[in-house]
Motif scaffolding. Sequence first.
Motif, mmCIF file in Angstrom:
data_model
loop_
_atom_site.group_PDB
_atom_site.id
_atom_site.type_symbol
_atom_site.label_atom_id
_atom_site.label_comp_id
_atom_site.label_asym_id
_atom_site.label_seq_id
_atom_site.Cartn_x
_atom_site.Cartn_y
_atom_site.Cartn_z
ATOM 1 N N VAL A 225 -12.256 2.557 -6.421
ATOM 2 C CA VAL A 225 -12.598 3.981 -6.336
ATOM 3 C C VAL A 225 -14.009 4.167 -5.781
ATOM 4 C CG1 VAL A 225 -12.997 6.060 -7.694
ATOM 5 C CG2 VAL A 225 -11.014 4.634 -8.168
ATOM 6 N N GLN A 229 -14.812 6.109 -2.338
ATOM 7 C CA GLN A 229 -15.720 7.256 -2.332
ATOM 8 C C GLN A 229 -16.900 7.023 -1.393
ATOM 9 O OE1 GLN A 229 -15.477 10.177 -3.420
ATOM 10 N NE2 GLN A 229 -17.557 10.981 -3.330
ATOM 11 N N THR A 232 -15.610 7.447 2.207
ATOM 12 C CA THR A 232 -15.344 8.855 2.512
ATOM 13 C C THR A 232 -16.641 9.643 2.655
ATOM 14 O OG1 THR A 232 -13.299 8.720 1.232
ATOM 15 C CG2 THR A 232 -14.116 10.911 1.733
ATOM 16 N N ALA A 233 -17.545 9.465 1.684
ATOM 17 C CA ALA A 233 -18.782 10.245 1.677
ATOM 18 C C ALA A 233 -19.673 9.914 2.869
ATOM 19 C CB ALA A 233 -19.535 9.998 0.370
ATOM 20 N N GLN A 296 -5.287 7.829 -0.459
ATOM 21 C CA GLN A 296 -6.501 7.294 0.174
ATOM 22 C C GLN A 296 -6.197 6.725 1.566
ATOM 23 O OE1 GLN A 296 -9.650 7.417 -0.532
ATOM 24 N NE2 GLN A 296 -9.484 8.382 -2.529
#
Length: 297
Positions: A225, A229, A232-233, A296
């Motif tokens: 995770v 993240q 993506t960020a 995802q």
Amino acid sequence: RPESRVWTVMLLLGTCLLYCARVTVPICAVALSTHFDWDKKQSGIVLSSFFWGYCLTQIIGGHISDQIGGEKVLLLSASAWGFLTVLTPLLTHVTSAHLVFMTSSRFLMGLLQGVYFPSLASLLSQKVRESERAFTYSTVGTGSQFGTLVIGGAGSLLLDWYGWESVFYFSGLLTLLWVYCTCKYLLSEKELIIPIDYLMRGLSISKQTKVPWKQLFKKAPIWAVIIAQLSTASTFFTLLSWLPTFFKETFPESKGWVFNVVPWLVAIPTSLFSGFLSDHLINQGYKTITIRKFMQV
């Protein structure tokens, strides 16, 4: 159910205004660089300083929200970042150290906004049924694209018509109006009061509620995770911060309201659909971890 719908709409608007305030500097980056005579490196320092603060309040924001209520933390932080956004153009006339001031201002903005999504997660986990949580969270989360869309369109027009200061006033005043309406119509006077000792209890971590960090960070899903993240960020915020500058420099004749709107216009329906699909698959009996991996990818 009617109250749930109103809260969902208001939280969506809150997320929208969060991003309206967050994207003010990227939208105005070229104008600010010209006005204050910044080079690309100085502009990058101002743009990145937001994230220095943003990463520091994530965990504490979630913990305090679990203790005193996510809605209280949301409204306190929104009040603060709303005032800060409105005051930023005014305070630039007071100081001559514009680079230091804007860097500090964005760092503080990051600190204040860092608690928002952890508070939102805490609030929804306590108030929304698991079978509806994915769609509710994705609906509220759509406000991030919607806010970027609004400030991309309206902010670009305001920037052309009235200057960069108007973008800050527009975003900050709307945030304060949202806080006022939420406090007045959705919360009682008793719910708005936060005693100091109650807040201090929220800041402390007792032995009974201490998070087992060592055990958590030995789990592969936790790292999965975190990496998802991170990926993506990093891509999202690179686009968010530098896309306006890229278009202004590469296509100087292009219209700001177009290139600041189109990417996020596409993101809204896909975000809503992903939440709907996740809830549907969960209700069909698929495992949550399988659905998370699928979404995802």
